[in-house]
Design an enzyme around this catalytic site. Structure first.
Site, mmCIF file in Angstrom:
data_model
loop_
_atom_site.group_PDB
_atom_site.id
_atom_site.type_symbol
_atom_site.label_atom_id
_atom_site.label_comp_id
_atom_site.label_asym_id
_atom_site.label_seq_id
_atom_site.Cartn_x
_atom_site.Cartn_y
_atom_site.Cartn_z
ATOM 1 N N CYS A 1 -1.717 9.209 2.626
ATOM 2 C CA CYS A 1 -1.461 8.774 1.254
ATOM 3 C C CYS A 1 -2.620 9.120 0.332
ATOM 4 O O CYS A 1 -2.446 9.196 -0.882
ATOM 5 C CB CYS A 1 -1.162 7.282 1.215
ATOM 6 S SG CYS A 1 -2.386 6.251 2.026
ATOM 7 N N GLU B 1 0.887 -1.173 0.000
ATOM 8 C CA GLU B 1 0.000 0.000 0.000
ATOM 9 C C GLU B 1 0.913 1.207 0.000
ATOM 10 O O GLU B 1 1.584 1.496 0.983
ATOM 11 C CB GLU B 1 -0.921 -0.015 1.225
ATOM 12 C CG GLU B 1 -2.115 0.930 1.109
ATOM 13 C CD GLU B 1 -1.767 2.388 1.338
ATOM 14 O OE1 GLU B 1 -1.742 3.157 0.341
ATOM 15 O OE2 GLU B 1 -1.497 2.763 2.474
#
EC number: 1.2.1.71
Length: 486
Positions: free
Chosen positions: A277, A243
């Site tokens: 993110c 991720e």
């Protein structure tokens, strides 16, 4: 208390490391890194404990995981304060992080059954059964921006599935990791089921390259994730879940309530000091009077964002970035955009030497022909004015990343058009793009991940399917195959 191996705390045999409160520069944790030998001991402990942990059965594993949830509840104030001190995030935000950690337990249990449960069906050939088994020993690499919630999102489903874990947190947030593992210990987790090794690059390399781990779950930068992907390319038997980051676009089109739109922009770009993110990095606003009005309101709102230490009262919206180095990196990123032809609407400034405190920035980059396809991991938003919706979508897709994207628009038709054409794993409409549900998958495409979505889908990479055809006794078929006689 630095490393936790085989149910015991150990000091490191490597070099000295410290953790700094980025809001004031004070040292809040000291320790020594784990050596390759200590990493090996952690892996061996996890390997020795794995089969017995799996054979306990799901209900027994869940009982211990729920005891961990009780420990989180009982210690949530201490954990939230530890996260705040070590990351610089304001206390209101770290309290929500701990709440997400607590909520992850029930979500992970539900995902285990829904995504990786057992199913049986009678067929003419026999009883067809689908089961799932753990990979074995897995490494979890945690990030600094959510040092509790994000590794927790790997660790909990991994343990529920029957894996054992070696946790290597960010070297910037060792104190949070130490407290988390202390709570696992208090919950009654058997020795060896979770192990903690602290350190920097060398510790991480020793763990990632260890031949006895069966998988690695990573949350962090695209650069490190790509290096891990290259390293694991020759090991198809190991599961790798990545991720990574994003250069995330947010498009505004035909919104009447511009105040509400500005609020969603602020929440998308500047929450966590831009260190999520999923944060918006690029903002696309229509040309014309309505767009002008929105930008004027946005500029004023950005200038009014309160920035301060984690414990300031009244509480700020933005705390410190993770380090002074990170803060200086954002100043340099802004300078680069200005050199390319960008125009300052709100200047990002380093507020205090020796800290990670910065003010939020907004740069009009419409005049830049080709924007750098970089994830500027901080509170710096790039504004582009557009004249055509198709052009905006085309520009939004001009990135190697594909994590999150959003559209603020009053028209459902516009959203359907956008949804069909945008390339991202998280696509929101009239909501901040930093808002994700734990009851849904979380992940991206392109340079943002390797098609191993986490959150509710984390169960998928924590176990592998086993297909069986079964009967209670050996029996001859009614008709033998041609060429056989018995």
């Amino acid at each position: 208390m630095t490393h936790y191996i085989q149910g015991q705390w150990h000091t490191g045999n490597g070099h000295d490391v410290t953790s700094i409160n980025p809001a004031n520069g004070e040292t809040i944790w000291c320790g020594k890194t784990a050596t390759a030998e200590q990493v090996n001991a952690a892996v061996e402990a996890a390997r020795a404990a794995q089969f017995d942990w799996f054979m306990l059965g799901f209900d027994a594993r869940l009982a211990i995981v729920e005891a961990y949830r009780s420990q989180l509840e009982a210690n949530k104030a201490e954990l939230a304060e530890t996260i705040a001190q070590e990351t610089g995030k304001p206390q209101w935000e770290t309290a929500t992080e701990v709440g997400a950690m607590i909520g992850k337990i029930a979500l992970s249990a539900a995902a285990y059954h829904k995504r990786t449960g057992t199913e049986a069906n009678d067929t003419p050939a026999g009883r067809a059964v689908i089961r799932h088994k753990p990979h074995g020993v897995v490494a979890v690499f945690g990030p600094y921006n959510f040092p509790g919630h994000l590794p927790n999102g790997h660790i909990v489903p991994a343990l529920l599935a029957g894996n054992t874990v070696i946790f290597k947190p960010s070297e910037l947030t060792p104190k949070v990791a130490e407290l988390m593992v202390t709570l696992w210990d208090k919950a009654g987790l058997p020795a060896g089921v979770i192990n903690l090794v602290q350190g920097e690059v060398d510790t991480g390399k020793a763990l990632a390259s260890h031949p006895q781990i069966d998988g690695l779950f990573f949350t962090g930068s695209s650069r490190t994730g790509h290096l891990l992907h290259q390293q694991y390319a020759g090991h198809p038997g190991k599961i790798l879940a990545l991720e990574m980051g994003g250069n995330n676009p947010l498009i505004i089109k035909g919104v009447q309530d511009i105040k509400a739109a500005v609020h969603d922009i602020l929440q998308s770009a500047y929450i966590s000091s831009g260190q999520r993110c999923t944060c918006a990095r690029r903002l696309y606003v229509e040309q014309g009077e309505q767009g002008d009005a929105l930008i004027a309101l946005l500029v004023d709102a950005v200038k009014q964002i309160k920035v301060g230490p984690w414990n300031a009262q009244p509480q700020p919206f933005m705390g410190s970035m993770i380090s002074e180095t990170a803060a200086k990196g954002m100043v340099a990123a802004q300078a680069n955009l200005l050199d390319l032809g960008g125009k300052v609407l709100v200047e990002l400034t380093h507020l205090q030497a020796g800290t990670g405190l910065v003010s939020p920035g907004l740069i009009d980059v419409t005049a830049i022909d080709v924007l750098p396809d970089e994830e500027y991991f901080g509170p710096l938003l790039q504004l582009v004015r557009y004249g055509d919706f198709d052009q905006a979508i085309k520009l939004a897709n001009q990135t190697r990343y594909g994590l999150s994207a959003g559209l603020l628009a009053d028209s459902r038709e516009d959203y359907d058009y956008f949804l069909a054409r945008i390339r991202a794993g998280i696509v929101n409409w009239n909501k901040q793009i930093t808002g994700a549900s734990g009851a849904a998958p979380f992940g991206g495409v392109g340079a943002s991940g390797n098609h191993r979505a986490s959150a509710f889908y984390a169960a998928d990479y924590c176990a592998y399917p086993v297909a069986s055809v079964e009967a209670d006794a050996v029996s001859l078929p009614a008709t033998l195959s041609p060429g056989l006689s018995l």
